[in-house]
Design an enzyme around this catalytic site. Structure first.
Site, PDB file in Angstrom:
ATOM      1  N   LYS A  94       0.852  -1.188   0.000  1.00  0.00           N
ATOM      2  CA  LYS A  94       0.000   0.000   0.000  1.00  0.00           C
ATOM      3  C   LYS A  94       0.887   1.238   0.000  1.00  0.00           C
ATOM      4  O   LYS A  94       1.688   1.443   0.908  1.00  0.00           O
ATOM      5  CB  LYS A  94      -0.898  -0.013   1.240  1.00  0.00           C
ATOM      6  CG  LYS A  94      -1.781   1.231   1.337  1.00  0.00           C
ATOM      7  CD  LYS A  94      -2.781   1.139   2.469  1.00  0.00           C
ATOM      8  CE  LYS A  94      -3.570   2.429   2.590  1.00  0.00           C
ATOM      9  NZ  LYS A  94      -4.614   2.357   3.616  1.00  0.00           N
TER      10      LYS A  94
ATOM     11  N   LYS B  43      -2.179  -1.631  -3.892  1.00  0.00           N
ATOM     12  CA  LYS B  43      -3.049  -0.459  -3.856  1.00  0.00           C
ATOM     13  C   LYS B  43      -2.239   0.811  -3.904  1.00  0.00           C
ATOM     14  O   LYS B  43      -1.247   0.906  -3.175  1.00  0.00           O
ATOM     15  CB  LYS B  43      -3.831  -0.506  -2.538  1.00  0.00           C
ATOM     16  CG  LYS B  43      -4.710   0.682  -2.274  1.00  0.00           C
ATOM     17  CD  LYS B  43      -5.205   0.645  -0.850  1.00  0.00           C
ATOM     18  CE  LYS B  43      -5.977   1.930  -0.581  1.00  0.00           C
ATOM     19  NZ  LYS B  43      -6.353   2.088   0.791  1.00  0.00           N
TER      20      LYS B  43
HETATM   21  C1  PBG Z   1      -7.777   3.218   5.572  1.00  0.00           C
HETATM   22  C2  PBG Z   1      -7.985   3.168   4.105  1.00  0.00           C
HETATM   23  C3  PBG Z   1      -7.751   4.158   3.146  1.00  0.00           C
HETATM   24  C4  PBG Z   1      -8.201   3.649   1.949  1.00  0.00           C
HETATM   25  C5  PBG Z   1      -8.668   2.360   2.195  1.00  0.00           C
HETATM   26  N1  PBG Z   1      -8.504   2.081   3.522  1.00  0.00           N
HETATM   27  C6  PBG Z   1      -7.248   5.545   3.304  1.00  0.00           C
HETATM   28  C7  PBG Z   1      -5.855   5.820   3.599  1.00  0.00           C
HETATM   29  O1  PBG Z   1      -5.008   4.941   3.743  1.00  0.00           O
HETATM   30  O2  PBG Z   1      -5.584   7.016   3.760  1.00  0.00           O
HETATM   31  C8  PBG Z   1      -8.220   4.384   0.642  1.00  0.00           C
HETATM   32  C9  PBG Z   1      -9.166   3.849  -0.362  1.00  0.00           C
HETATM   33  C10 PBG Z   1      -9.506   4.752  -1.492  1.00  0.00           C
HETATM   34  O3  PBG Z   1      -8.871   5.800  -1.738  1.00  0.00           O
HETATM   35  O4  PBG Z   1     -10.475   4.415  -2.191  1.00  0.00           O
HETATM   36  N2  PBG Z   1      -6.475   3.316   5.986  1.00  0.00           N
END
Ligand code: PBG
Length: 326
Positions: free
Chosen positions: A199, A252
């Site tokens: 991520k 992601k």
């Molecule tokens: C929670 C989370 C996030 C997303 C999914 N789970 C936000 C982040 O990490 O700031 C982002 C998903 C999206 O942008 O559609 N941590």
């Protein structure tokens, strides 16, 4: 040059049926996971459009259950839930409250639709007043190890509510192992973990943070999410999560990281998920709504590209809509 000396690729593109016959990648309803934002509110009719995500809403539990029912009628099989708690605090209590918003939503969805695959996002950022994904030290550092216990508690509370798959998105080190141990100890050895293994600290999460009210009050997430410039690091993160017990690896965002998706696919035999994030959706929708891109063809091409790059499953805010076309 004589006729016949060169490659005639057009032979297999001549008719629709021939093209269908030789197509290598196909999107299936079973591949798609729709993301939903569920709001803790006494207004059972709550359904508020999210401005940067046209077609997506903050929903009360009742509205969520109704909406998922309609989508299942079109073939939807899986959802991932993001909770918007009524109140936030420094330790993110709402994330692991027995009757928290995600726990309520999971229970209601599973009661209404026992077959639906309910994935829950495990993180603290939607529940902390400071918007970070973990506990803060006095000097504002996100503390890794003390956060693990709260993430594990959150995961177990989701499983108790009936979640089918647990998806930790916080990027703390060791969280997959901590969650696996806690799930096993609580009797949930059968519940898989879909780890947000790779991520990135991405600007493409902007609309999500607006929808979830989870923008960090200070600083950013670069101290725990990955540097967008790195791909070898993706292999280390994926290997670490696998060794701790991850069942599915996620990459992601998706479209700006298709090379990373392919790398993870080629290096591990575990199922791989890709997350087409909020900013990817917002970007496509902005162009579509301006009439600059063709709606159906662009959306399908974006998802086909993600699948071709190696995703077995895709989390996308387009799932509901795409089901009409498959
Ligand atoms: C929670 C989370 C996030 C997303 C999914 N789970 C936000 C982040 O990490 O700031 C982002 C998903 C999206 O942008 O559609 N941590």
């Amino acid at each position: 040059m004589c006729i016949g000396e060169f490659h005639r690729g057009r032979r297999l593109r001549r008719t629709e049926f021939i093209r269908d016959m030789v197509r290598e990648t196909e999107l299936r309803p079973a591949d798609l996971i729709q993301g939903y934002f569920v709001m803790e509110t006494s207004d059972t009719e709550y359904e508020k459009p999210i401005p940067s995500l046209p077609g997506q809403y903050q929903l009360s539990v009742d509205k969520l259950v109704a909406r998922v029912g309609v989508a299942m009628g079109k073939g939807l099989r899986s959802v991932i839930l993001f909770g918007l708690p009524a109140t936030k605090d420094p330790v993110g209590s709402g994330a692991y409250a027995t009757n928290g918003i995600v726990q309520q939503a999971v229970a209601r969805l599973k009661k209404a639709y026992p077959n639906l695959v309910v994935v829950t996002d495990v993180c603290l950022c939607e529940y902390t007043s400071h918007g970070h994904c973990g506990l803060l030290s006095a000097d504002g550092e996100v503390q890794n190890d003390p956060t693990l216990e709260l993430l594990a508690k959150t995961a177990v509370s989701h499983a108790r509510a009936g979640a089918d798959i647990i998806a930790p998105s916080d990027m703390m080190d060791g969280r997959v192992g901590a969650i696996r141990a806690a799930l096993d100890e609580a009797g949930f050895t059968h519940i898989p973990i879909m780890a947000y293994a790779v991520k990135y600290a991405s600007a493409f999460y902007g609309p999500f943070r607006e929808a979830a009210g989870s923008t960090p009050a200070f600083g950013d997430r670069r101290g725990y999410q990955m540097d967008p410039a790195n791909s070898r690091e993706a292999l280390r993160e994926a290997a670490a999560d696998l060794s701790e017990g991850a069942d599915i690896l996620m990459v992601k965002p998706a479209m700006p990281y298709l090379d990373v998706l392919r790398l993870v696919r080629d290096n591990f035999d575990t199922p791989v998920a890709a997350y087409q994030v909020s900013g990817e959706y917002a970007m496509l929708m902005a162009a579509i709504e301006n009439g600059w891109l063709d709606r159906k063809r662009t959306i399908l091409e974006s998802l086909t590209g993600i699948k071709r790059a190696g995703a077995d499953m895709i989390i996308t805010y387009f799932a509901e809509e795409v089901l009409d076309w498959l």
